[in-house]
Design a protein around this motif. Structure first.
Motif, short mmCIF file in Angstrom:
data_model
loop_
_atom_site.label_atom_id
_atom_site.label_comp_id
_atom_site.label_asym_id
_atom_site.label_seq_id
_atom_site.Cartn_x
_atom_site.Cartn_y
_atom_site.Cartn_z
N ALA A 42 0.84 -1.20 0.00
CA ALA A 42 0.00 0.00 0.00
C ALA A 42 0.87 1.25 0.00
CB ALA A 42 -0.91 0.00 1.22
N ALA A 43 0.68 2.10 -0.98
CA ALA A 43 1.41 3.37 -1.04
C ALA A 43 1.13 4.18 0.23
CB ALA A 43 1.01 4.17 -2.27
N GLU A 44 2.16 4.80 0.75
CA GLU A 44 2.06 5.47 2.06
C GLU A 44 2.82 6.78 2.02
OE1 GLU A 44 3.02 4.26 6.70
OE2 GLU A 44 4.30 3.47 5.10
N PRO A 45 2.22 7.89 2.41
CA PRO A 45 2.97 9.14 2.49
C PRO A 45 4.14 9.01 3.46
CG PRO A 45 0.60 9.54 2.64
CD PRO A 45 0.79 8.06 2.75
N LEU A 46 5.22 9.68 3.16
CA LEU A 46 6.40 9.61 4.02
C LEU A 46 6.09 10.00 5.45
CD1 LEU A 46 9.48 9.27 4.39
CD2 LEU A 46 9.71 11.67 3.70
N VAL A 47 5.26 11.01 5.63
CA VAL A 47 5.01 11.49 6.99
C VAL A 47 4.36 10.42 7.86
CG1 VAL A 47 4.90 13.92 6.35
CG2 VAL A 47 2.82 12.53 6.25
N ASP A 48 3.62 9.48 7.27
CA ASP A 48 3.03 8.41 8.07
C ASP A 48 4.11 7.51 8.65
OD1 ASP A 48 0.65 9.50 7.29
OD2 ASP A 48 -0.01 7.78 6.09
N PHE A 49 5.10 7.16 7.84
CA PHE A 49 6.22 6.35 8.32
C PHE A 49 7.01 7.10 9.38
CE2 PHE A 49 10.85 5.40 7.56
CZ PHE A 49 10.88 4.20 8.26
N ARG A 110 11.61 15.95 -3.02
CA ARG A 110 10.16 15.82 -3.06
C ARG A 110 9.65 14.61 -2.29
NH1 ARG A 110 10.93 20.51 -4.66
NH2 ARG A 110 10.24 21.27 -6.71
N LEU A 111 10.19 13.43 -2.58
CA LEU A 111 9.75 12.18 -1.95
C LEU A 111 8.23 12.05 -2.00
CD1 LEU A 111 12.24 12.16 1.04
CD2 LEU A 111 12.29 10.64 -0.93
N ALA A 112 7.67 12.40 -3.16
CA ALA A 112 6.22 12.35 -3.36
C ALA A 112 5.76 10.92 -3.63
CB ALA A 112 5.84 13.25 -4.54
N LEU A 113 4.45 10.72 -3.62
CA LEU A 113 3.89 9.43 -4.01
C LEU A 113 3.74 9.43 -5.53
CD1 LEU A 113 1.13 8.58 -1.38
CD2 LEU A 113 3.46 7.72 -1.54
N TYR A 114 4.46 8.55 -6.18
CA TYR A 114 4.45 8.50 -7.64
C TYR A 114 4.97 7.13 -8.08
CZ TYR A 114 9.50 8.38 -8.02
OH TYR A 114 10.81 7.98 -7.94
N MET A 115 4.90 6.90 -9.37
CA MET A 115 5.48 5.70 -9.96
C MET A 115 5.97 6.04 -11.35
SD MET A 115 3.66 1.99 -10.58
CE MET A 115 2.92 2.42 -12.15
N GLN A 116 7.05 5.43 -11.76
CA GLN A 116 7.51 5.52 -13.14
C GLN A 116 7.16 4.19 -13.81
OE1 GLN A 116 11.47 6.57 -15.80
NE2 GLN A 116 11.55 6.94 -13.60
N VAL A 129 1.69 12.77 -13.76
CA VAL A 129 2.18 13.75 -12.79
C VAL A 129 3.26 14.58 -13.46
CG1 VAL A 129 3.44 14.04 -10.62
CG2 VAL A 129 1.65 12.32 -10.79
N ASP A 130 3.20 15.88 -13.30
CA ASP A 130 4.24 16.74 -13.84
C ASP A 130 5.55 16.47 -13.13
OD1 ASP A 130 4.73 19.28 -15.58
OD2 ASP A 130 5.71 19.69 -13.66
N VAL A 148 3.46 8.84 -13.00
CA VAL A 148 2.03 8.78 -12.72
C VAL A 148 1.84 8.85 -11.21
CG1 VAL A 148 1.51 7.45 -14.79
CG2 VAL A 148 2.02 6.25 -12.65
N ALA A 149 0.65 9.26 -10.81
CA ALA A 149 0.36 9.48 -9.40
C ALA A 149 -0.01 8.17 -8.71
CB ALA A 149 -0.78 10.48 -9.25
N LEU A 150 0.32 8.10 -7.42
CA LEU A 150 -0.17 7.05 -6.54
C LEU A 150 -0.98 7.71 -5.43
CD1 LEU A 150 2.95 4.71 -6.06
CD2 LEU A 150 0.96 4.31 -7.52
N ALA A 151 -2.10 7.11 -5.08
CA ALA A 151 -2.92 7.62 -3.98
C ALA A 151 -2.56 6.87 -2.70
CB ALA A 151 -4.40 7.42 -4.30
#
Length: 442
Positions: A42-49, A110-116, A129-130, A148-151
C-alpha cells in the motif's frame, strides 16, 4: 598540492551515470523471486512512516552517524544541531524537514507518491504527474522519465516501487549541499571536493561517484578526490529500508531500497569510478604541466573528450533501452540485465562490497570502456577535442543515434557486459538489504 586540479572542471558532466535507472531496474529485478513473488504494498505518504517510527528512526540515524565516523575515510561529521530528535507533538511538516536535515539530503527533495511505469507496458490508467511534483531539478534535455500518481493506500507491485525509486536520487536529493555551493543548507559537508561548485548538477557528483582505486600517487596529488559520500547514502537508505520492512511499512522498505541501489548502480559505470578512464596518470600530469607553462589546449581537450565519451555511452544505452521497450524487443542488453546467473560470481553483500567489488570492477574496466566508445561511435563525437557534445546534446542526440546504426555492434557487446554487472550488483545489494530483516520479510 593541486597538480590535478584541472579535473575539477571535468566531473560535473558525469553527475549522472546511466541516464534513467528505472527501465534498467525493471529488467534487472523482474525475474528475481524475492521481488517478483512479493505481495503488492500500500502506497504510504512519508510522513506516516516518520510519525509512526520516530523513535526508531532517531536511533537508527544516530547509529549510522557513529558507523560513518568509524568506517568512512574523510567523513564529514554531522553536527549535533542536525540530529533527528523525537518530538511527538510537532507538525508533520516540521518532522519531515527534521528528517531531511538529519539525513543531510536537500530540503527541496520531493519524496512524493508516484510511480515511473515500465516503458514496455501499455499506458497506465493512473493520472500523469508533472515532473516538478517529483523532481526538485529541471529534467535534462531528452529525458525519458514519465510519472504517474499514486494515492495513499493504493496497492502497487514492489517491482514498480523499487524500479521507480532506483532513479530518484538524481531528482535533486544531493544538489548544493556543500559549504561553497549557492544556497547551501548548512549541512557541514565542507567545501565541494571535486566538480564545479557553481554548477548545480555538478554538486551532486561527490554523492554519486567513488574514486577508490586511483592509486597512492593520484591520491597524494589530488587528495580531495578521495572524499566521496556514496557509501554514506547507501548506509542511510539501506538502513531505513530494513527498518521500514521490519516495522510493517513495506512500501517505504522498497522505496528506500531503490534509493540505496541507485548509488550502488552509479558505481558500476566506469566513468563514475575513475577520474579519467581514457588517460594514464602520467598523461594527466603531463598535460597539466603543459597548461601551467602556458599551453592549456591538451588539458582542455582531455576534459572535453572524457565528457563527450561519457555522454555518448549514456545516450547509446538510454536510446537502445527506450527503443527496445517501445518495440517489445528483447536483445543482448535486456538479457544481460536480467541474467541472474552472474550474481554468484561475486561475494555476498557487505559494507565493503561497493568499494572493493563494484567500484574496483568498474575502475578496471575503464580503459576498455573508453576504447569501446572510441571504436563504436562516430569520430566527430569522441575524438575531436574541440567539439563539446554536452553543449549540443539536445540537437545532436538524434544525429548521434542515426550515425551509430552501422557502428553499434562494437559498443553493444561491451555495454552488455557492463549492464550485466549493473544487474548482478543490484540484485546482490538488494539481497543484502533483505537479509537484514529475516524475521519479517516483505
Amino acid at each position: 598540492m593541486r597538480y590535478l586540479a584541472f579535473l575539477l572542471a571535468l566531473l560535473p558532466n558525469f553527475a549522472q551515470a546511466w541516464g534513467n535507472h528505472s527501465p534498467l531496474c525493471y529488467l534487472a529485478f523482474e525475474r528475481m523471486p524475492e521481488v517478483a513473488g512479493a505481495a503488492p504494498v500500500a502506497a504510504e505518504p512519508l510522513v506516516d512512516f516518520l510519525r509512526d517510527q520516530e523513535a526508531g528512526i532517531a536511533s537508527l540515524l544516530d547509529a549510522q552517524e557513529a558507523w560513518a565516523r568509524a568506517h568512512l575515510p574523510g567523513h564529514a561529521r554531522r553536527p549535533e544541531r542536525l540530529r533527528f530528535v523525537p518530538a511527538p507533538g510537532r507538525a508533520d511538516a516540521e518532522r519531515r524537514a527534521a528528517f531531511l536535515r538529519a539525513l543531510r539530503v536537500s530540503p527541496q527533495a520531493r519524496l512524493a507518491l508516484y510511480m515511473q511505469p515500465d516503458a514496455r507496458e501499455a499506458a497506465p490508467a493512473r493520472p500523469a504527474v508533472d515532473a516538478s511534483v517529483v523532481m526538485a531539478v529541471r529534467p535534462a534535455a531528452g529525458n525519458s522519465q514519465r510519472f504517474v500518481a499514486l494515492a495513499p493506500g493504493e496497492l502497487v507491485a514492489p517491482l514498480a516501487v523499487l524500479a521507480s525509486a532506483c532513479d530518484e536520487p538524481d531528482y535533486g536529493h544531493d544538489i548544493n549541499l556543500f559549504d561553497d555551493n549557492p544556497g547551501n543548507p548548512g549541512y557541514a559537508f565542507g567545501r565541494q571536493p571535486f566538480g564545479n561548485p557553481a554548477i548545480a548538477i555538478g554538486s551532486q557528483a561527490p554523492f554519486h561517484m567513488g574514486f577508490f582505486h586511483q592509486g597512492a600517487i593520484f591520491d597524494t596529488l589530488a587528495p580531495s578526490f578521495a572524499r566521496t559520500f556514496t557509501e554514506l547514502r547507501i548506509q542511510q537508505y539501506g538502513g531505513l529500508a530494513a527498518l521500514a520492512w521490519r516495522t510493517g511499512h513495506a512500501y517505504w522498505g522498497w522505496r528506500f531500497a531503490g534509493l540505496a541501489l541507485h548509488h550502488v548502480e552509479d558505481l558500476t559505470q566506469p566513468y563514475h569510478a575513475s577520474a579519467a578512464p581514457g588517460a594514464t596518470l602520467a598523461y594527466m600530469m603531463w598535460v597539466n604541466l603543459k597548461a601551467q607553462l602556458g599551453a592549456p589546449a591538451d588539458r582542455q581537450g582531455l576534459v572535453v573528450l572524457q565528457g563527450n565519451r561519457h555522454f555518448v555511452l549514456e545516450q547509446f544505452q538510454t536510446r537502445w533501452i527506450q527503443d527496445a521497450a517501445r518495440q517489445r524487443r528483447d536483445g543482448p542488453l535486456e538479457q544481460a540485465l536480467r541474467n541472474g546467473a552472474r550474481d554468484a560470481r561475486y561475494p555476498p553483500w557487505s559494507d565493503a562490497y561497493v568499494r572493493e567489488v563494484v567500484a574496483a570492477e568498474a575502475f578496471a574496466a575503464g580503459p576498455a570502456t573508453d576504447a569501446a566508445v572510441v571504436v563504436g561511435a562516430p569520430a566527430k563525437f569522441v575524438t575531436d577535442p574541440t567539439f563539446d557534445f554536452a553543449a549540443h546534446e539536445a540537437e545532436l542526440g538524434p544525429e548521434l543515434a542515426r550515425d551509430m546504426q552501422g557502428r553499434r555492434d562494437a559498443l553493444q557487446a561491451h555495454l552488455a557486459e557492463m549492464l550485466g554487472n549493473f544487474g548482478a550488483h543490484s540484485r546482490n545489494a538488494l539481497r543484502g538489504l533483505l537479509n537484514q530483516t529475516p524475521q519479517k520479510r516483505p
